[in-house]
Design an enzyme around this catalytic site. Structure first.
Site, PDB file in Angstrom:
ATOM      1  N   LYS A 175       0.891  -1.245   0.008  1.00  0.00           N
ATOM      2  CA  LYS A 175      -0.057   0.068  -0.178  1.00  0.00           C
ATOM      3  C   LYS A 175       1.012   1.137   0.075  1.00  0.00           C
ATOM      4  O   LYS A 175       1.559   1.744   0.953  1.00  0.00           O
ATOM      5  CB  LYS A 175      -0.862  -0.096   1.247  1.00  0.00           C
ATOM      6  CG  LYS A 175      -2.189   0.432   1.217  1.00  0.00           C
ATOM      7  CD  LYS A 175      -2.175   2.165   0.759  1.00  0.00           C
ATOM      8  CE  LYS A 175      -1.817   3.055   2.172  1.00  0.00           C
ATOM      9  NZ  LYS A 175      -1.897   4.379   1.594  1.00  0.00           N
ATOM     10  N   GLU A 250      10.421   1.474   9.872  1.00  0.00           N
ATOM     11  CA  GLU A 250      11.341   2.463   9.443  1.00  0.00           C
ATOM     12  C   GLU A 250      10.833   3.686   9.278  1.00  0.00           C
ATOM     13  O   GLU A 250       9.982   4.122   8.579  1.00  0.00           O
ATOM     14  CB  GLU A 250      11.739   2.183   7.913  1.00  0.00           C
ATOM     15  CG  GLU A 250      12.502   0.718   7.814  1.00  0.00           C
ATOM     16  CD  GLU A 250      13.793   0.812   8.553  1.00  0.00           C
ATOM     17  OE1 GLU A 250      14.408   1.712   8.468  1.00  0.00           O
ATOM     18  OE2 GLU A 250      14.398  -0.584   8.507  1.00  0.00           O
ATOM     19  N   CYS A 284      14.276  10.291   5.090  1.00  0.00           N
ATOM     20  CA  CYS A 284      14.515  10.017   6.600  1.00  0.00           C
ATOM     21  C   CYS A 284      15.936  10.135   7.376  1.00  0.00           C
ATOM     22  O   CYS A 284      16.113  10.413   8.194  1.00  0.00           O
ATOM     23  CB  CYS A 284      14.044   8.481   6.498  1.00  0.00           C
ATOM     24  SG  CYS A 284      14.943   7.262   5.582  1.00  0.00           S
ATOM     25  N   GLU A 385      11.315  16.170  13.552  1.00  0.00           N
ATOM     26  CA  GLU A 385      11.645  16.018  12.134  1.00  0.00           C
ATOM     27  C   GLU A 385      10.845  16.865  11.020  1.00  0.00           C
ATOM     28  O   GLU A 385       9.668  17.058  11.081  1.00  0.00           O
ATOM     29  CB  GLU A 385      11.236  14.618  11.614  1.00  0.00           C
ATOM     30  CG  GLU A 385      11.780  14.380  10.142  1.00  0.00           C
ATOM     31  CD  GLU A 385      11.359  13.112   9.774  1.00  0.00           C
ATOM     32  OE1 GLU A 385       9.965  12.335  10.171  1.00  0.00           O
ATOM     33  OE2 GLU A 385      12.122  11.838   9.266  1.00  0.00           O
TER      34      GLU A 385
HETATM   35  P1  NAD Z   1       3.087   8.650   6.917  1.00  0.00           P
HETATM   36  O1  NAD Z   1       3.247   7.886   8.278  1.00  0.00           O
HETATM   37  O2  NAD Z   1       2.177   9.718   6.788  1.00  0.00           O
HETATM   38  O3  NAD Z   1       2.515   7.589   5.732  1.00  0.00           O
HETATM   39  C1  NAD Z   1       3.130   6.304   5.459  1.00  0.00           C
HETATM   40  C2  NAD Z   1       2.271   5.316   4.843  1.00  0.00           C
HETATM   41  O4  NAD Z   1       1.334   5.057   5.879  1.00  0.00           O
HETATM   42  C3  NAD Z   1       1.399   5.785   3.798  1.00  0.00           C
HETATM   43  O5  NAD Z   1       1.184   4.733   2.566  1.00  0.00           O
HETATM   44  C4  NAD Z   1       0.227   6.314   4.573  1.00  0.00           C
HETATM   45  O6  NAD Z   1      -1.054   6.064   3.640  1.00  0.00           O
HETATM   46  C5  NAD Z   1       0.061   5.040   5.433  1.00  0.00           C
HETATM   47  N1  NAD Z   1      -0.923   5.124   6.633  1.00  0.00           N
HETATM   48  C6  NAD Z   1      -1.183   6.740   7.281  1.00  0.00           C
HETATM   49  N2  NAD Z   1      -1.901   6.395   8.100  1.00  0.00           N
HETATM   50  C7  NAD Z   1      -2.125   5.138   8.384  1.00  0.00           C
HETATM   51  C8  NAD Z   1      -3.135   4.532   9.075  1.00  0.00           C
HETATM   52  N3  NAD Z   1      -3.552   4.579  10.427  1.00  0.00           N
HETATM   53  N4  NAD Z   1      -3.104   2.997   9.071  1.00  0.00           N
HETATM   54  C9  NAD Z   1      -2.121   2.414   8.145  1.00  0.00           C
HETATM   55  N5  NAD Z   1      -1.361   3.130   7.053  1.00  0.00           N
HETATM   56  C10 NAD Z   1      -1.476   4.402   7.345  1.00  0.00           C
HETATM   57  O7  NAD Z   1       4.526   9.145   6.227  1.00  0.00           O
HETATM   58  P2  NAD Z   1       4.784   9.749   4.708  1.00  0.00           P
HETATM   59  O8  NAD Z   1       4.238  11.383   5.290  1.00  0.00           O
HETATM   60  O9  NAD Z   1       4.283   9.425   3.657  1.00  0.00           O
HETATM   61  O10 NAD Z   1       6.368   9.821   4.813  1.00  0.00           O
HETATM   62  C11 NAD Z   1       7.390  10.571   5.707  1.00  0.00           C
HETATM   63  C12 NAD Z   1       7.732   9.877   6.917  1.00  0.00           C
HETATM   64  O11 NAD Z   1       8.371   8.765   6.319  1.00  0.00           O
HETATM   65  C13 NAD Z   1       8.845  10.761   7.423  1.00  0.00           C
HETATM   66  O12 NAD Z   1       8.673  10.524   8.814  1.00  0.00           O
HETATM   67  C14 NAD Z   1      10.095   9.923   7.259  1.00  0.00           C
HETATM   68  O13 NAD Z   1      11.228  10.137   8.108  1.00  0.00           O
HETATM   69  C15 NAD Z   1       9.732   8.421   7.152  1.00  0.00           C
HETATM   70  N6  NAD Z   1      10.630   7.625   6.189  1.00  0.00           N
HETATM   71  C16 NAD Z   1      11.521   6.721   6.781  1.00  0.00           C
HETATM   72  C17 NAD Z   1      12.187   5.798   6.115  1.00  0.00           C
HETATM   73  C18 NAD Z   1      13.012   5.100   6.743  1.00  0.00           C
HETATM   74  O14 NAD Z   1      13.843   4.139   6.259  1.00  0.00           O
HETATM   75  N7  NAD Z   1      13.292   4.918   8.148  1.00  0.00           N
HETATM   76  C19 NAD Z   1      12.377   6.507   4.596  1.00  0.00           C
HETATM   77  C20 NAD Z   1      11.623   7.304   4.335  1.00  0.00           C
HETATM   78  C21 NAD Z   1      10.698   7.886   4.939  1.00  0.00           C
END
Ligand code: NAD
Length: 492
Positions: A175, A250, A284, A385
């Site tokens: 997803k 992650e 990230c 962040e």
């Molecule tokens: P997000 O947490 O908003 O969303 C991530 C995913 O989770 C999306 O697919 C979203 O639709 C889904 N999601 C959101 N709410 C949900 C719920 N209640 N239940 C299930 N799924 C849900 O993150 P984002 O804004 O897409 O990405 C940015 C974040 O990702 C930053 O904090 C960044 O640091 C982190 N990130 C981490 C890594 C790593 O490898 N550590 C890599 C890239 C990004």
């Protein structure tokens, strides 16, 4: 405008809701495609397909060697379709085309590496203390995996999760983020061309709170592999705990780039730049805190400003662009909000600090490369962040203080250390509480090297051999070869 469908059980299918979400080109600012707005029904359909694939489909009967061959073909087809996939992702999230070319050289390697690993997952025979027992371990696929990914590198995250999961023998429902789903949906079809049986890799799209939450709650999902924010990750972890689903997380970071006076300062300046202004800071691993020794702070800051003045903002498709737009409207607002927060807290903005406008930037959500000084580590700009091109500079006098500052955040993803003193470098690699430490480099990455966070940056590791064990359960087998029955009242 292109209209995408879910990829379920080896075919494109319409969403049960009959509704779609616009996906916006962050450079032009207009909707360029529609992706399905999935719901719980779509989640259930995809999980059922994955379950059937694992339990009774051809995937369940294949040897690990056969699985590996298909995975290597997926690698080959990723090479073949690299240009198209790169274009779609750049259109969808504004990532530089130049950076996508690089990622698409690496992504096939995941499929080759884990395809090769599939038939090297070995159990062990244990020399247990009983003579008449054969004791050994096997590794079994954990079950259906829900892979939830962020918008900044969807194709890479898909490979990071699906390649080890498939090597382990699992089936996956991906997803992607609602802000950048198109590349994952296009990628899915090439897995069929590679010979992957139907239902082994499904891609469904929609809002996190709708289809994302439905996947997390679905009883048929055994494991959740998540890349995203720590706020969402925590919520998912809490839900998953209720049914004891396995999770790997992650999450975010507030990573320090630590520069000592004895460093190669030119190399360090380039490293600091790439750590915060590469990908417009939407990483990230962003090195969003520069910890710099006070003796060189003023001169080093000057050098950063000099280099930053040469940064070219613009069309991410253009090969000469250094920094593209912020990928999503909420993220754009969030970055600007943090700039205001930093100013209100008393940090001094010495570069940028506002939306970037000008020729070639119309329609896009650009933020000027921004540097704050006079930052203290307890300010929100040093603790939270931002996920944008905003650097906070904090001075330190000695190594001890540098380590204390570096570790004084809730996150622990990565850290950079710049010094010519290798004894100090080795000490720092031990005392920094981060999953990765880079010495005299930053953003160096390999599919062979475990990657993941300590503290609130997550749990579990992706990449390398370790990652495959995130998708396996270990089973212990005791096989009696005793000739006489055992005493039922005494444990053997
Ligand atoms: P997000 O947490 O908003 O969303 C991530 C995913 O989770 C999306 O697919 C979203 O639709 C889904 N999601 C959101 N709410 C949900 C719920 N209640 N239940 C299930 N799924 C849900 O993150 P984002 O804004 O897409 O990405 C940015 C974040 O990702 C930053 O904090 C960044 O640091 C982190 N990130 C981490 C890594 C790593 O490898 N550590 C890599 C890239 C990004």
């Amino acid at each position: 405008m292109q209209t995408y469908q879910h990829w379920i059980n080896g075919a494109y299918v319409e969403p049960a809701s009959g509704t779609w979400l616009d996906t916006i080109d962050p450079y032009r600012g207009d909707a360029w495609a529609k992706v399905p707005r999935g719901n719980a029904q779509d989640a259930a359909r995809a999980v059922d397909a994955a379950t059937r694939a694992m339990e009774s489909g051809p995937w369940s009967k294949m040897t690990a060697t056969e699985r590996g061959k298909i995975m290597r073909r997926i690698g080959d087809l990723t090479v073949q379709y690299a240009e198209r996939l790169a274009q779609v992702e750049t259109r969808d999230n504004g990532k530089l085309s130049a950076e996508m070319q690089g990622q698409l050289k690496t992504i096939p390697e995941y499929w080759y590496y884990y395809g090769g690993l599939a038939d090297k997952i070995e159990g062990a025979v244990m020399p247990v203390e009983e003579h008449d027992v054969l004791a050994y371990t096997t590794h079994e696929p954990v079950g259906v995996v829900a892979a939830l990914t962020a918008w900044n590198s969807p194709l890479q995250f898909l490979a990071l999760k699906c390649a080890p999961a498939l090597a382990a023998g699992c089936a996956v429902v991906v997803k992607p983020s609602e802000f950048a789903s198109a590349s994952s949906l296009e990628f899915a079809a090439l897995t069929k061309e590679a010979g992957l049986p139907d239902g082994v890799l499904n891609v469904v799209t929609g809002l996190g709170a709708e289809i994302g939450a439905a996947l997390v709650e679905h009883p048929g999902v055994a494991k959740i592999s998540f890349t995203g924010s720590d706020v969402t990750g925590t919520r998912i972890y809490e839900t998953a705990a209720r049914s004891m689903k396995r999770v790997s997380m992650e999450l975010g970071g507030k990573s320090p780039n630590i520069v000592f006076e004895d460093a190669d300062l030119e190399a360090a300046a380039i490293g600091v730049m790439s750590g915060i202004f590469g990908a417009a800071g939407q990483m990230c691993i962003a090195g969003s805190r520069l910890l710099v020794q006070n003796s060189i702070k003023a001169a080093f800051t000057e050098r950063l400003i000099d280099i930053a003045h040469g940064i070219k903002l613009g069309d991410p498709m253009h090969p000469e662009t250094n920094v593209g737009p912020i990928a999503t409207p909420p993220q754009f607002q969030k970055v600007l909000h943090y700039i205001d927060v930093a100013k209100a807290e008393g940090a001094r903005c010495i570069l940028g600090g506002k939306p970037a406008v000008g020729t070639g930037l119309t329609g896009g959500q650009f933020v000027e490369p921004t540097i704050f000084t006079d930052v203290t580590n307890n300010m929100r700009i040093a603790q939270e962040e931002v996920f944008g091109p905003v650097l906070s500079i904090i001075g330190f006098d000695d190594e001890q203080k540098a380590v204390a500052l570096a570790n004084d955040v809730v996150y622990g993803l990565v850290a950079g250390v710049w010094t010519e003193d290798m004894a100090r470098a080795v000490r720092m690699t031990k005392t920094l509480k981060t999953g990765t430490v880079w010495v005299n480099t930053y953003r160096t990455y390999s599919f062979m090297m475990p990657f993941g966070g300590m503290k609130k940056s997550g749990m579990g590791r992706e990449n390398g051999i370790e990652a495959v064990y995130e998708y396996l359960e270990t089973k212990s087998v005791f096989l009696s070869v005793a000739s006489a029955p055992a005493n039922p009242f005494v444990q053997r």
